[in-house]
Design a protein around this motif. Structure first.
Motif, PDB file in Angstrom:
ATOM      1  N   ARG A   2      54.415 -12.552  44.966  1.00 31.91           N
ATOM      2  CA  ARG A   2      53.308 -12.906  44.300  1.00 31.91           C
ATOM      3  C   ARG A   2      53.559 -14.315  43.711  1.00 31.91           C
ATOM      4  N   ALA A   3      55.018 -14.408  43.102  1.00 31.43           N
ATOM      5  CA  ALA A   3      55.444 -15.751  42.712  1.00 31.43           C
ATOM      6  C   ALA A   3      55.015 -16.818  43.455  1.00 31.43           C
ATOM      7  N   SER A   4      55.841 -16.713  44.621  1.00 35.13           N
ATOM      8  CA  SER A   4      55.463 -17.540  45.829  1.00 35.13           C
ATOM      9  C   SER A   4      54.111 -17.988  46.038  1.00 35.13           C
ATOM     10  N   ARG A   5      53.125 -16.794  45.972  1.00 34.44           N
ATOM     11  CA  ARG A   5      51.757 -17.263  46.120  1.00 34.44           C
ATOM     12  C   ARG A   5      51.257 -18.063  44.953  1.00 34.44           C
ATOM     13  N   LEU A   6      51.496 -17.490  43.651  1.00 31.31           N
ATOM     14  CA  LEU A   6      51.188 -18.465  42.405  1.00 31.31           C
ATOM     15  C   LEU A   6      51.465 -19.967  42.856  1.00 31.31           C
ATOM     16  N   LEU A   7      52.845 -20.136  43.004  1.00 33.82           N
ATOM     17  CA  LEU A   7      53.187 -21.421  43.326  1.00 33.82           C
ATOM     18  C   LEU A   7      52.410 -22.234  44.145  1.00 33.82           C
ATOM     19  N   SER A   8      52.317 -21.595  45.364  1.00 33.91           N
ATOM     20  CA  SER A   8      51.108 -22.163  46.424  1.00 33.91           C
ATOM     21  C   SER A   8      49.756 -22.398  46.060  1.00 33.91           C
ATOM     22  N   LEU A   9      49.424 -21.510  45.314  1.00 30.82           N
ATOM     23  CA  LEU A   9      47.925 -21.604  44.579  1.00 30.82           C
ATOM     24  C   LEU A   9      47.848 -23.238  43.631  1.00 30.82           C
ATOM     25  N   LEU A  10      48.884 -23.058  42.759  1.00 30.65           N
ATOM     26  CA  LEU A  10      49.171 -24.128  41.898  1.00 30.65           C
ATOM     27  C   LEU A  10      49.497 -25.552  42.707  1.00 30.65           C
ATOM     28  N   LEU A  11      50.005 -25.502  43.596  1.00 33.78           N
ATOM     29  CA  LEU A  11      50.438 -26.774  44.640  1.00 33.78           C
ATOM     30  C   LEU A  11      49.101 -27.361  45.150  1.00 33.78           C
ATOM     31  N   LEU A  12      48.297 -26.233  45.460  1.00 34.40           N
ATOM     32  CA  LEU A  12      46.984 -26.546  46.216  1.00 34.40           C
ATOM     33  C   LEU A  12      45.974 -27.273  45.243  1.00 34.40           C
ATOM     34  N   LEU A  13      45.930 -26.753  44.046  1.00 36.40           N
ATOM     35  CA  LEU A  13      44.976 -27.436  43.229  1.00 36.40           C
ATOM     36  C   LEU A  13      45.494 -28.595  42.601  1.00 36.40           C
ATOM     37  N   GLN A  14      46.886 -29.058  42.635  1.00 38.63           N
ATOM     38  CA  GLN A  14      47.415 -29.865  42.381  1.00 38.63           C
ATOM     39  C   GLN A  14      47.312 -31.108  43.535  1.00 38.63           C
ATOM     40  N   THR A  15      47.428 -30.999  44.633  1.00 36.73           N
ATOM     41  CA  THR A  15      47.328 -31.829  45.722  1.00 36.73           C
ATOM     42  C   THR A  15      45.834 -31.926  46.109  1.00 36.73           C
ATOM     43  N   ARG A  16      44.869 -31.120  46.015  1.00 33.70           N
ATOM     44  CA  ARG A  16      43.593 -31.240  46.601  1.00 33.70           C
ATOM     45  C   ARG A  16      42.477 -31.271  45.506  1.00 33.70           C
ATOM     46  N   GLY A  17      42.643 -30.947  44.171  1.00 30.84           N
ATOM     47  CA  GLY A  17      41.709 -30.976  43.324  1.00 30.84           C
ATOM     48  C   GLY A  17      41.079 -29.882  43.149  1.00 30.84           C
ATOM     49  N   ARG A  18      39.604 -30.098  43.023  1.00 34.90           N
ATOM     50  CA  ARG A  18      38.885 -28.640  42.774  1.00 34.90           C
ATOM     51  C   ARG A  18      38.972 -28.043  43.991  1.00 34.90           C
ATOM     52  N   TYR A  59      37.879 -24.328  40.852  1.00 35.85           N
ATOM     53  CA  TYR A  59      38.976 -24.032  40.027  1.00 35.85           C
ATOM     54  C   TYR A  59      39.565 -25.469  40.016  1.00 35.85           C
ATOM     55  N   GLN A  60      40.033 -26.160  39.024  1.00 35.85           N
ATOM     56  CA  GLN A  60      40.892 -27.192  39.102  1.00 35.85           C
ATOM     57  C   GLN A  60      41.755 -27.312  37.826  1.00 35.85           C
ATOM     58  N   LEU A  61      42.796 -28.270  37.897  1.00 36.31           N
ATOM     59  CA  LEU A  61      43.761 -28.261  36.744  1.00 36.31           C
ATOM     60  C   LEU A  61      43.250 -29.469  35.733  1.00 36.31           C
ATOM     61  N   LEU A  62      43.673 -29.505  34.627  1.00 34.14           N
ATOM     62  CA  LEU A  62      43.299 -30.272  33.739  1.00 34.14           C
ATOM     63  C   LEU A  62      44.107 -31.684  34.252  1.00 34.14           C
ATOM     64  N   ASP A  63      43.042 -32.775  34.086  1.00 25.59           N
ATOM     65  CA  ASP A  63      43.306 -34.037  34.442  1.00 25.59           C
ATOM     66  C   ASP A  63      44.807 -34.419  33.920  1.00 25.59           C
TER      67      ASP A  63
END
Length: 324
Positions: A2-18, A59-63
């Motif tokens: 799950r830790a690996s999946r959480l990191l992948s989710l975070l990186l997806l939002l960082q690289t692709r935006g919403r 979903y997206q990360l804070l600017d």
């Protein structure tokens, strides 16, 4: 996991935006409900991720937020050379590793360079197999690649040319992907020079516990280049003298090989009275050359050797009888 999946989710939002929950679920190969739980876990860990509701939401990360948790693992770094080869990466069991490596690299790039890298991946593709043929079925590629990587002795049952089945114990030095086919370069465990084995002809394979030492100075690329040159020299056992009609050089190159025809044209003399040029080309055998040159029709006349010219004449006579 799950830790690996959480990191992948975070990186997806960082690289692709919403991204929507459905898009994230598709990328991560999980259910939408799992994405909801993972986003909640990220928020609880202090990651500034928020949701926009509605048809265009997601979903997206804070600017301005960027994570630095994008270091490559050893396996991901080692797999980067396969990043442009999704098919071979999948055959080696490295699809997920390559995808994670690409994602981390994209996350490490500033936005403008990330956009350039994404456009490059979207617009250029390397397709390894040749036309009208698929890749080999290689059920034991995983065992072979493990033996190559770990320097383990490999025992295998192998089907040689002519369907002869043999047993071999080998020291595998490397793998080569050529025209959609995998080849293993390996030396006999009892000693001897390395040879090549087509992985698709391996009927069974066992990676053993014994570890071998690679020969000092052995270079896979240099070996393969020398092997390919020797193979071509062995393949061409004779020569044929032919006269070709003007404007048919391209068709001849398609039939015999561009490098063969280019070399023959460079050594050819001036065209004759009818514009035909006389070339000397290497051939594998008389019967093989007959099969190839018949495809050229009247664009090619065989001058010699006499045996090949006779075979061509016999074939033409049979065709004339067949078609009247």
């Amino acid at each position: 996991m799950r830790a690996s999946r959480l990191l992948s989710l975070l990186l997806l939002l960082q690289t692709r935006g919403r991204m929507t929950a459905g898009e994230l679920a598709g990328e991560l190969e999980v259910s939408v409900r799992t994405v909801y739980r993972d986003v909640e876990a990220l928020s609880a860990a202090g990651v500034p991720v928020y949701a926009d509701r509605g048809p265009a939401g997601g979903y997206q990360l804070l600017d301005g937020f960027r994570t630095r948790l994008n270091g490559l693992t050893a396996a991901e770094a080692s797999s980067l050379f396969l990043a442009a080869l999704p098919g071979p990466a999948a055959e080696l069991g490295l699809s997920e590793v390559v995808a994670n490596a690409e994602l981390k690299l994209l996350a490490a790039l500033p936005p403008e360079r990330r956009s350039h890298a994404t456009r490059l991946r979207e617009r250029f593709l390397l397709d390894v197999p040749g036309w009208y043929r698929g890749s080999d079925d290689v059920p034991f590629l995983g065992e072979v690649s493990e033996a190559v990587w770990e320097r383990r002795v490999l025992g295998m049952t192998y089907r040689r040319w002519g369907r002869q089945v043999v047993e071999r114990v080998l020291h595998p030095y490397g793998l080569v992907l050529k025209g959609g086919s995998w080849y293993m370069v390996a030396a006999p465990a009892e000693g001897g020079n390395p040879r090549t084995y087509r992985v698709a002809r391996i009927l069974s394979a066992e990676t053993r516990e014994d570890v071998f030492e690679r020969p000092e100075g052995f270079e896979l690329a240099a070996f393969w280049q020398a092997y390919a040159k020797e193979f071509r020299e062995r393949m061409y056992t004779a020569q044929a003298e032919i006269r070709i009609a003007p404007g048919t050089e391209g068709l001849l190159a398609y039939t015999l090989g561009e490098d063969v025809v280019t070399a023959a044209l460079a050594e050819a003399g001036e065209p004759g009275p009818e514009g035909r040029r006389t070339l000397v080309v290497p051939i594998e055998s008389i019967t093989h050359a007959r099969w190839l040159l018949l495809r050229m029709g009247a664009s090619v006349e065989v001058v010699g050797p006499p045996e090949l010219r006779e075979l061509m004449a016999e074939a033409v006579a049979e065709l004339a009888k067949l078609y009247g």
